[in-house]
Design a protein around this motif. Structure first.
Motif, PDB file in Angstrom:
ATOM      1  N   UNK A 439       0.757  -1.263  -0.127  1.00  0.00           N
ATOM      2  CA  UNK A 439      -0.053   0.090   0.044  1.00  0.00           C
ATOM      3  C   UNK A 439       0.816   1.243  -0.028  1.00  0.00           C
ATOM      4  N   UNK A 440       1.778   1.224   0.801  1.00  0.00           N
ATOM      5  CA  UNK A 440       2.945   2.436   0.944  1.00  0.00           C
ATOM      6  C   UNK A 440       3.215   2.572  -0.555  1.00  0.00           C
ATOM      7  N   UNK A 441       3.615   1.557  -1.126  1.00  0.00           N
ATOM      8  CA  UNK A 441       4.562   1.634  -2.440  1.00  0.00           C
ATOM      9  C   UNK A 441       3.440   2.272  -3.521  1.00  0.00           C
ATOM     10  N   UNK A 442       2.299   1.713  -3.564  1.00  0.00           N
ATOM     11  CA  UNK A 442       1.284   2.439  -4.288  1.00  0.00           C
ATOM     12  C   UNK A 442       1.013   3.921  -4.213  1.00  0.00           C
ATOM     13  N   UNK A 443       0.872   4.209  -2.545  1.00  0.00           N
ATOM     14  CA  UNK A 443       0.618   5.722  -2.379  1.00  0.00           C
ATOM     15  C   UNK A 443       1.813   6.518  -2.676  1.00  0.00           C
ATOM     16  N   UNK A 444       3.147   5.866  -2.990  1.00  0.00           N
ATOM     17  CA  UNK A 444       4.173   6.652  -3.293  1.00  0.00           C
ATOM     18  C   UNK A 444       4.643   7.681  -2.012  1.00  0.00           C
ATOM     19  N   UNK A 445       4.068   9.046  -1.914  1.00  0.00           N
ATOM     20  CA  UNK A 445       4.494   9.744  -0.995  1.00  0.00           C
ATOM     21  C   UNK A 445       5.391   9.486   0.194  1.00  0.00           C
ATOM     22  N   UNK A 446       4.710   9.612   1.327  1.00  0.00           N
ATOM     23  CA  UNK A 446       5.445   9.662   2.518  1.00  0.00           C
ATOM     24  C   UNK A 446       6.168   8.388   2.855  1.00  0.00           C
ATOM     25  N   UNK A 447       6.882   7.346   2.106  1.00  0.00           N
ATOM     26  CA  UNK A 447       7.038   6.182   2.360  1.00  0.00           C
ATOM     27  C   UNK A 447       8.230   5.831   3.311  1.00  0.00           C
ATOM     28  N   UNK A 448       9.143   6.702   3.172  1.00  0.00           N
ATOM     29  CA  UNK A 448      10.487   6.376   3.646  1.00  0.00           C
ATOM     30  C   UNK A 448      10.816   7.006   4.810  1.00  0.00           C
ATOM     31  N   UNK A 449      11.531   6.835   5.608  1.00  0.00           N
ATOM     32  CA  UNK A 449      11.990   7.494   6.904  1.00  0.00           C
ATOM     33  C   UNK A 449      13.511   7.364   7.244  1.00  0.00           C
ATOM     34  N   UNK A 450      14.097   8.600   7.194  1.00  0.00           N
ATOM     35  CA  UNK A 450      15.783   8.486   7.570  1.00  0.00           C
ATOM     36  C   UNK A 450      15.821   7.781   8.869  1.00  0.00           C
ATOM     37  N   UNK A 451      16.921   6.951   8.861  1.00  0.00           N
ATOM     38  CA  UNK A 451      17.164   6.057   9.909  1.00  0.00           C
ATOM     39  C   UNK A 451      17.775   7.153  11.042  1.00  0.00           C
ATOM     40  N   UNK A 474      16.423  -0.777  -4.989  1.00  0.00           N
ATOM     41  CA  UNK A 474      16.050  -1.015  -3.300  1.00  0.00           C
ATOM     42  C   UNK A 474      15.610   0.534  -3.244  1.00  0.00           C
ATOM     43  N   UNK A 475      16.121   1.567  -3.826  1.00  0.00           N
ATOM     44  CA  UNK A 475      15.879   2.904  -3.403  1.00  0.00           C
ATOM     45  C   UNK A 475      14.340   2.977  -3.729  1.00  0.00           C
ATOM     46  N   UNK A 476      13.999   2.675  -5.175  1.00  0.00           N
ATOM     47  CA  UNK A 476      12.525   2.767  -5.406  1.00  0.00           C
ATOM     48  C   UNK A 476      11.569   1.931  -4.425  1.00  0.00           C
ATOM     49  N   UNK A 477      12.065   0.991  -3.560  1.00  0.00           N
ATOM     50  CA  UNK A 477      11.311   0.389  -2.797  1.00  0.00           C
ATOM     51  C   UNK A 477      11.452   1.141  -1.186  1.00  0.00           C
ATOM     52  N   UNK A 478      12.072   2.319  -1.131  1.00  0.00           N
ATOM     53  CA  UNK A 478      12.176   3.237   0.045  1.00  0.00           C
ATOM     54  C   UNK A 478      13.525   2.816   0.881  1.00  0.00           C
ATOM     55  N   UNK A 479      14.391   1.595   0.242  1.00  0.00           N
ATOM     56  CA  UNK A 479      15.605   1.399   1.172  1.00  0.00           C
ATOM     57  C   UNK A 479      16.606   2.204   0.400  1.00  0.00           C
ATOM     58  N   UNK A 487      33.197  -4.153   1.063  1.00  0.00           N
ATOM     59  CA  UNK A 487      31.861  -4.898   0.842  1.00  0.00           C
ATOM     60  C   UNK A 487      30.693  -4.315   1.988  1.00  0.00           C
ATOM     61  N   UNK A 488      31.088  -3.250   2.601  1.00  0.00           N
ATOM     62  CA  UNK A 488      30.322  -2.732   3.590  1.00  0.00           C
ATOM     63  C   UNK A 488      29.315  -1.641   3.035  1.00  0.00           C
ATOM     64  N   UNK A 489      28.067  -1.497   3.514  1.00  0.00           N
ATOM     65  CA  UNK A 489      27.243  -0.543   2.861  1.00  0.00           C
ATOM     66  C   UNK A 489      26.409   0.127   4.034  1.00  0.00           C
ATOM     67  N   UNK A 490      25.831   1.248   3.759  1.00  0.00           N
ATOM     68  CA  UNK A 490      25.127   2.057   4.726  1.00  0.00           C
ATOM     69  C   UNK A 490      23.720   2.118   4.300  1.00  0.00           C
ATOM     70  N   UNK A 491      23.022   1.595   5.331  1.00  0.00           N
ATOM     71  CA  UNK A 491      21.366   1.865   4.890  1.00  0.00           C
ATOM     72  C   UNK A 491      21.142   3.386   5.684  1.00  0.00           C
ATOM     73  N   UNK A 492      20.369   4.251   4.690  1.00  0.00           N
ATOM     74  CA  UNK A 492      20.289   5.502   5.480  1.00  0.00           C
ATOM     75  C   UNK A 492      18.771   5.772   5.725  1.00  0.00           C
ATOM     76  N   UNK A 493      18.101   5.167   4.720  1.00  0.00           N
ATOM     77  CA  UNK A 493      16.610   5.196   4.679  1.00  0.00           C
ATOM     78  C   UNK A 493      15.835   3.993   4.519  1.00  0.00           C
ATOM     79  N   UNK A 494      14.734   3.827   5.242  1.00  0.00           N
ATOM     80  CA  UNK A 494      13.898   2.409   4.991  1.00  0.00           C
ATOM     81  C   UNK A 494      12.657   3.038   5.074  1.00  0.00           C
TER      82      UNK A 494
END
Ligand code: ADP
Ligand code: MG
Length: 587
Positions: A439-451, A474-479, A487-494
């Protein structure tokens, strides 16, 4: 057509088809040559998944100037002299085919200098023909550069997967060899970025840390190398993952036979058996096992790429492997006692599926844990008709349910107008999460949150290669994930519903593993939603308060498809009043 002997150009290409399947197979041959040459340092560089460029450099013995051309002749090898040698091979290579095959399907440059020679040699081959030769100044050792792989075999080129997938295969290979040879320094660079580096201290434990990170390495249990084989035949040693460390695929079952990386389904089976009842269904352990047998006990010449071997006493080897692993696991922790309940003869119904009923899963024999998720499905002739909706009826919503309690910290018992419901708390919550994310994906809008704080996650090299190519998805999915060196990565928003969850790293790792298995048809978006919902759902084993259970049931009632989790397993079983009455002889 008359019989003709094929010209070398054609026969080389045919042979290359066997040895060189993809960039990782080229990397394997070159890596093995470097190890056979006694190198202590091996560096692999790839560009565009290894198709554009694949280079392996070593500091081994080098090739004398007088022999440099010969290395590219078919059946030219310095590793076998007599036929008897074939039955006690101590080198990784021996067929003398690899360089000839690679040169037939790519542009190859060899730069090499033997340790006791002053000047090196540089040779370039085009379509297996010598195109250029010159002396060169370089330190002792060998560098083989393979460019534009399959440029002259368009059919093969078509079979290549995405660059990320090919890079992952090379990374998987390098990872395996780094584990087999802890005394060597390995380095792998993908498009100029370092994916893997080991220190060459000889400590397998240290290699595990470099490759998998401290978290994973700490959960691996050492199986020390015995000083001699008990049975005079096999020695098994390495590292074995604790039962908490499991993966969705078999790729982390890594075996070396006499330090040769092999893929052997019988060995994988022996190990899976050793973990019997310790891992959830459908999950695989992580192990890195060295199997040492006298060279004459194993035939390494049964597969063109030497990927498979044959043991003279296969049964003895499998038993030894299974015993060693099982023994170590048992010594670590007692096996959880699982008791099969007595069969009540009750027939549970899975709502929403006509004619399909569930009986307690006792068919698997004593000792297996029956759970509603893997209960046996039987088709009974007298399936209750009343509860069976028509085949293509719209998906049935849940009635209002009253929570009665929780059992086994895994199931919610509830009552509804139709009788009693037993709800799998994890599966149910997975369904809820999944629809929320959708549903969040369909609604686009306020889907992600900064960690609050970016989450640092370390992946293994194959996963990292895959991830790098899918950051946008992943970014399109809000990640929002960023590379952070190696091989280290940072997750900033989810996605907002996940931002508090601690399990994001594990979810991404699982998704990457699934993608590696899945190949080009892999449905990234759908799978990402499923994985994320699974990893953020309430788990089995979690005690829930009555208000928490009520909440869960309310959310499930609102779901579009409340009867199954996103993986397609049932979320609930239903026992109707009529059935209850029948069972108690009231009707
Ligand atoms: P094989 O490894 O089966 O002998 P290859 O075609 O892979 O066959 O290599 C042919 C020969 O070239 C080897 O036997 C070895 O003598 C030489 N060679 C190949 N790569 C290297 C290397 N990195 N360092 C030293 N010698 C090498
Ligand atoms: Mg070789």
């Amino acid at each position: 057509m008359p019989i003709r002997v094929l010209p070398a150009e054609i026969s080389n290409k045919i042979a290359a088809g066997e040895v060189v399947e993809r960039p990782a197979s080229v990397a394997k041959e070159l890596l093995e040559n470097a190890i056979d040459a006694g190198a202590t340092e091996v560096r692999i560089e790839i560009e565009q998944g290894g198709r554009r460029l694949l280079r392996v450099s070593d500091n081994g013995c080098g090739i004398p100037a007088a022999e440099a051309d010969l290395a590219f002749e078919r059946h030219a090898t310095s590793k076998l002299e007599r036929i008897e040698d074939l039955y006690r091979v101590r080198t990784l290579g021996f067929r003398g085919e690899a360089l000839a095959s690679i040169a037939a399907v790519a542009r190859v440059t060899l730069s090499t200098r033997a340790r006791d020679e002053e000047v090196g040699t540089l040779i370039r081959l085009e379509g297996a023909q010598l195109a250029h030769r010159q002396p060169t100044a370089r330190p002792p050792g060998t560098t083989l550069t393979v460019e534009n792989l399959f440029f002259n075999t368009p059919a093969r080129l078509k079979f290549m997967r995405a660059d990320a997938t090919e890079a992952s295969h090379v990374a998987r290979l390098a990872t395996s060899y780094a584990l087999a040879y802890p005394e060597l320094r390995f380095q792998l660079e993908n498009n100029g970025r370092l994916l893997l580096r080991t220190l060459g201290t000889g400590q397998l434990g240290e290699v595990l840390v470099s490759l998998y990170g401290l978290d994973v390495a700490e959960q691996m249990i050492e199986l020390p190398r015995p000083s001699s084989a008990d049975d005079g035949l096999v020695m098994v040693w390495g590292y074995v993952g604790g039962p908490a460390l499991h993966r969705a695929n078999r790729q982390e079952l890594i075996f070396f036979v006499n330090r040769r990386w092999v893929q052997d389904s019988a060995l994988a089976y022996a190990v899976s058996e050793a973990y019997r009842t310790l891992l959830p269904a459908g999950r695989y352990p992580m192990v890195v096992l060295n199997i040492e047998v006298p060279p004459e006990e194993v035939d390494v010449n049964i597969h063109p790429t030497k990927r498979e071997v044959r043991f003279r006493q296969a049964h003895g080897v499998f038993v030894a492997v299974q015993r060693a692993v099982r023994g170590l696991l048992m010594a670590q922790r007692p096996v959880p006692a699982i008791q099969a309940p007595r069969s009540t003869g009750l027939v549970w119904e899975r709502p929403g599926l006509p004619g399909l009923v569930y009986g307690p899963g006792l068919a698997h024999g004593v000792g297996t844990a029956p759970s509603p998720v893997d209960v046996e499905v039987r088709r009974t002739p007298d399936a209750p008709e009343a509860a069976a909706p028509a085949q293509d009826a719209p998906p049935e919503r849940l009635p209002m349910l009253r929570v009665v309690g929780q059992i086994a910290q895994a199931f919610v018992v509830a009552e509804g107008p139709g009788g009693m419901y037993l709800i799998d708390q994890h599966a149910a919550h997975e369904r809820v999460r999944y629809e929320e994310l959708q549903a969040q994906r369909a609604a686009q809008g306020e889907v992600t949150q900064e960690l609050l704080e970016p989450l640092m996650v370390e992946f293994d090299p194959a996963q990292a290669a895959q991830l790098e190519q899918h950051l946008d998805t992943l970014c399109e999915l809000g990640l929002v994930v960023e590379p952070f060196g190696g091989t280290t990565f940072l997750v900033r928003r989810a996605p907002a519903s996940l931002a508090g969850g601690a399990d994001i790293g594990a979810a991404i790792a699982e998704l990457l593993d699934a993608a590696l298995q899945g190949g080009p048809e892999f449905a990234w978006e759908e799978q990402a939603l499923i994985t994320l919902s699974c990893h953020t759902a309430i788990r089995a084993g979690q005690t829930l308060s009555v208000p928490e259970m009520r909440d869960l049931i309310r959310q499930l009632e609102r779901s579009q498809l409340p009867h199954t989790c996103p993986h397609g397993r049932p979320t609930m079983l239903h026992l109707s009043h009529a059935q209850l009455e029948r069972e108690f002889g009231r009707r």
